[in-house]
Each structure stands twice: as structure tokens, then as C-alpha cells.
Design an enzyme around this catalytic site. Structure first.
Site, PDB file in Angstrom:
ATOM      1  N   SER A 195       0.956  -1.195   0.165  1.00  0.00           N
ATOM      2  CA  SER A 195       0.134   0.130   0.004  1.00  0.00           C
ATOM      3  C   SER A 195       0.963   1.382  -0.043  1.00  0.00           C
ATOM      4  O   SER A 195       0.116   2.302  -0.121  1.00  0.00           O
ATOM      5  CB  SER A 195      -0.920   0.163   1.206  1.00  0.00           C
ATOM      6  OG  SER A 195      -2.026  -0.850   0.862  1.00  0.00           O
ATOM      7  N   LYS A 244       0.179   3.754  -2.776  1.00  0.00           N
ATOM      8  CA  LYS A 244      -0.973   4.700  -2.692  1.00  0.00           C
ATOM      9  C   LYS A 244      -0.270   6.024  -2.644  1.00  0.00           C
ATOM     10  O   LYS A 244      -1.023   7.127  -3.100  1.00  0.00           O
ATOM     11  CB  LYS A 244      -1.790   4.652  -1.434  1.00  0.00           C
ATOM     12  CG  LYS A 244      -2.652   3.324  -1.548  1.00  0.00           C
ATOM     13  CD  LYS A 244      -3.429   3.222  -0.296  1.00  0.00           C
ATOM     14  CE  LYS A 244      -4.480   1.913  -0.365  1.00  0.00           C
ATOM     15  NZ  LYS A 244      -4.014   0.745  -0.601  1.00  0.00           N
ATOM     16  N   SER A 266      -5.796   3.196   4.522  1.00  0.00           N
ATOM     17  CA  SER A 266      -5.344   2.319   3.517  1.00  0.00           C
ATOM     18  C   SER A 266      -6.359   1.672   2.536  1.00  0.00           C
ATOM     19  O   SER A 266      -6.438   0.350   2.021  1.00  0.00           O
ATOM     20  CB  SER A 266      -4.557   1.190   4.060  1.00  0.00           C
ATOM     21  OG  SER A 266      -3.733   1.030   2.880  1.00  0.00           O
TER      22      SER A 266
END
Length: 404
Positions: A106, A109, A163
């Protein structure tokens, strides 16, 4: 019999620029002793490109440790690769395998934010589609519902704090025009952004960091991406937010609820500026965290870590502490700028001079050779393969010359 060996050494010198005996040994990165984790095998990374491994300076072209001369020992971490850099000056203070391909999870991102945060109005309200919720079952989600209406700012908070992979899909779709191909358009834009930053090891397949075939990044690339993100006021505001609320919806009727920032650095580290956590079973733990102290702003990036004995954010905190312990100006390389990449067409910069810190056992890795081109590598391989034959022919010739 020395002639073939000498010829071999001469060719190696021409092709590599240094004698074979002078190739520097890589210094292993400090690791704690832990039981081998139960994890799936890592995906096969792309072939390394010598020039890409040297982006930011020749000393960064290593799978091992590179730190300033006479610096204190860096912390022993489970992270497979890591890097500490000054976000303002761009100096790389130290690293472990900075350009080694790793799976992002993640922290990817942040590349979505670097690509799209300036394109979307935080006050705009959007309607979530069924495709936005097309995420891996059991993966992290902030809790968007089909038909629900949310502001862009709420989606960014859901992305950074919780997240949310559902928020990543929605933001990517909108940044890509809002249509069915919007998400794919944004993923392409993310890869273009990475290239413009000089992030040569980064290739995005999903906007969220959920695993995808061929998806990679590196500790160095994450620092380039983080530098762009932390220069954005909205990003800094989002990642320092401790709690946010997902509003209730009338159609469908769903109650609102509060969610929290999962990055514990902001609760426990003085001067923390925030960052991003990440985990998938394949990628293991990844982390990006930044902090400011005594007029310096540092970022720590790490990939391929385990949660024990230290969680990702704790490993990031250890790296930040180590970075702040070095004198200002300490460097083993630097973060290239988009302007340099645009001006030269390549992010490569020349070798930097290393400044030292206080006494300690952390020695800088010697400068690495420039690396072989494909043709040169092939030539070396052929030469090494042929060397035994050359030696044999030389022996036979010598015997014929010495016969009565």
C-alpha cells in the site's frame, strides 16, 4: 601459460573499467536474528539495468549497505531494503539495496497521490460505482458503498488513514476521467509520473498497491515519490490527520462511522509528519515515514519487512533516529529532481562526494564499477567460458615446442 590468463584479465579491464580483483565486496545490511517467516516466494524481478542502479550516484548501485564513512552503525532491521534521505536537500544519508526491485503493497498509494492529488478538487462530491469496490476479498477498505456520495477529501483520508483500496479505485477512476477506463488511465499516468521522477524500478499495475504481476518499486524510488507528496499541503494535512469520519448515506441507508490513522508514527514520534503503511502476504510489510527535527526533514523508506521484533513504523522510526544522528551534509548519493530528468532525458547523476559523521563502525561501501552493458557482459561470459580451452591449447603448444 600466463598469456591466456593475462588476456582474460585485460579484456575484463577494458569491459568493466576495473580489474576483476578490484571489484568491491558488498557489505551486508544489519539484520536481527529471527525465525524464517512463513511467506510465499518473492516474485521474479525484472533484469537489473546497470545505469538504473546508479541513479543518484555510483555508491547506490549495491544490494548491500552504503553509509557515510565513520558513521554510527545503522539499526538491524528485518526490512529487505531501506533508505534514509533529506527531503529538502535531497541528500541520501544511507541505504540498504536502494535500487533493488521490491513489491510495494500500500505504499504505492503515495504514487497515486503524487499523480492525482493536484488534479482533483477536494470539495467535489462523487458517487461510488460497483467497480470501485472490485478489490481483493479481505483486503483493507474504508467502507464505501455503491451509490454512496463522498467528497474527494474524504476519499483521500480513507486512502491515507485506513489504506482503503476502495478509495484508491474511486480516486483513480475519477482522476482518469470517471469512465470505465478511468482506473487504467490513471495507472498509466502513475507509471508516467514515476518515469518523470526518475523512479526507474517502479512499475504500477494497481492504484492501491494490491499485488499485480510485474508490479515493483524500490526504496530509492519511494523516496523520490515521498518528496513530491510531502511538498503538497493537502497530502501533509491528510497524513497527519488522526481520525476522520465516513458520513452516513441515505441511499442506500448506511450509518456513518469514525476511522483512525493506522500510521502509529504520528502518535509516538516527536516531529512526525506522517507517511504510509503497507502489507500484503506477498510484499510483506512496507513503510514510508517522515519527520522534522532541528531544522532537518528526513524520510525513511523500507520494503520487505517482517512485523517482529519491530513493526514497520518502528523500523522507520529507528532509521529516522539514525539519520538524525548524522551530521548535516552527510551523504552517499542524492535524490534526483524531475527537472534533472527532464533536462537530461536520464535521471543518472555523477558520483557524489561522501561526507562523514562521528566515530563508529558503519563503513561506506567502496564505489561500485559502472556496470556492464549487455554486449560487454556477453563478451565476458564467452571469454570466461573459453578460458579453459585457451589454457589447454597453450599447454599442448608448449609440449609440442619442447619435444625432441
Amino acid at each position: 601459460m600466463r598469456a591466456p590468463v593475462a588476456a582474460c584479465a585485460a579484456v575484463l579491464l577494458v569491459l568493466t573499467g576495473v580489474p576483476a580483483s578490484a571489484a568491491p565486496a558488498e557489505i551486508p545490511c544489519p539484520k536481527p536474528k529471527i525465525a524464517k517467516p512463513s511467506a510465499p516466494p518473492r516474485p521474479t524481478p525484472p533484469a537489473e539495468v546497470a545505469e538504473d542502479m546508479r541513479v543518484g550516484g555510483d555508491d547506490l548501485a549495491t544490494h548491500g549497505l552504503v553509509v557515510p564513512e565513520n558513521s554510527p552503525n545503522p539499526p538491524a532491521l528485518t526490512a529487505t531494503t531501506w533508505l534514509v534521505a533529506d527531503l529538502e536537500t535531497g541528500e541520501v544519508l544511507g541505504a540498504c539495496g536502494p535500487h533493488v526491485h521490491q513489491t510495494p503493497a500500500s505504499v504505492q498509494k503515495m504514487l497515486l497521490a503524487a499523480t492525482a492529488i493536484d488534479q482533483l478538487d477536494p470539495a467535489q462530491r462523487i458517487t461510488v460505482t460497483r467497480g470501485d469496490l472490485d478489490i481483493e476479498p479481505g483486503s483493507s477498505a474504508v467502507g464505501l458503498v455503491v451509490g454512496g456520495q463522498y467528497t474527494i477529501a474524504t476519499l483521500w483520508l480513507g486512502l491515507m488513514l485506513n489504506s482503503g483500496n476502495d478509495a484508491a479505485n474511486a480516486l483513480a477512476r475519477l482522476a482518469g476521467g470517471g469512465g470505465k477506463d478511468g482506473l487504467a488511465t490513471t495507472v498509466a499516468a502513475m507509471n508516467a509520473k514515476a518515469a518523470a521522477l526518475g523512479a526507474r524500478q517502479t512499475h504500477a499495475v494497481t492504484p492501491s498497491g494490491l499485488d499485480g504481476k510485474g508490479q515493483f518499486t524500490s526504496a530509492y524510488d519511494l523516496a523520490l515519490i515521498a518528496r513530491v507528496c510531502f511538498a503538497n499541503d493537502d497530502f501533509r494535512k491528510y497524513v497527519l490527520t488522526r481520525t476522520a469520519r465516513l458520513p452516513a448515506q441515505k441511499k442506500p441507508k448506511v450509518g456513518g462511522f469514525q476511522f483512525q490513522n493506522e500510521n502509529k508514527l504520528i502518535y509516538n514520534y516527536p516531529g512526525a509528519l506522517g507517511g504510509k503503511t503497507g502489507f500484503t502476504t506477498l510484499a510483506r510489510h512496507s513503510y514510508v515515514g517522515a519527520a522534522t527535527r532541528d531544522g532537518r526533514t528526513l524520510v525513511a523508506t523500507l520494503l520487505g519487512a517482517e512485523a517482529r521484533p519491530l513493526r514497520g513504523w518502528e523500523q522507520g522510526a529507528k532509521l529516522l533516529d539514525w539519520g538524525f544522528s548524522l551530521p548535516a551534509g552527510s551523504s552517499v548519493g542524492r535524490l534526483v529532481t524531475p527537472e534533472e530528468v527532464a533536462a537530461t532525458g536520464s535521471p543518472r547523476v555523477e558520483k557524489t562526494t561522501v561526507a562523514g559523521g562521528g566515530g563508529g563502525a558503519g563503513n561506506k561501501r567502496p564505489s561500485a564499477p559502472a556496470g556492464l552493458t549487455v554486449a560487454a557482459a556477453a563478451s565476458v561470459a564467452v571469454l570466461l567460458t573459453a578460458t579453459p580451452l585457451l589454457l589447454l591449447l597453450a599447454v599442448r603448444r608448449r609440449r609440442r615446442m619442447t619435444r625432441p
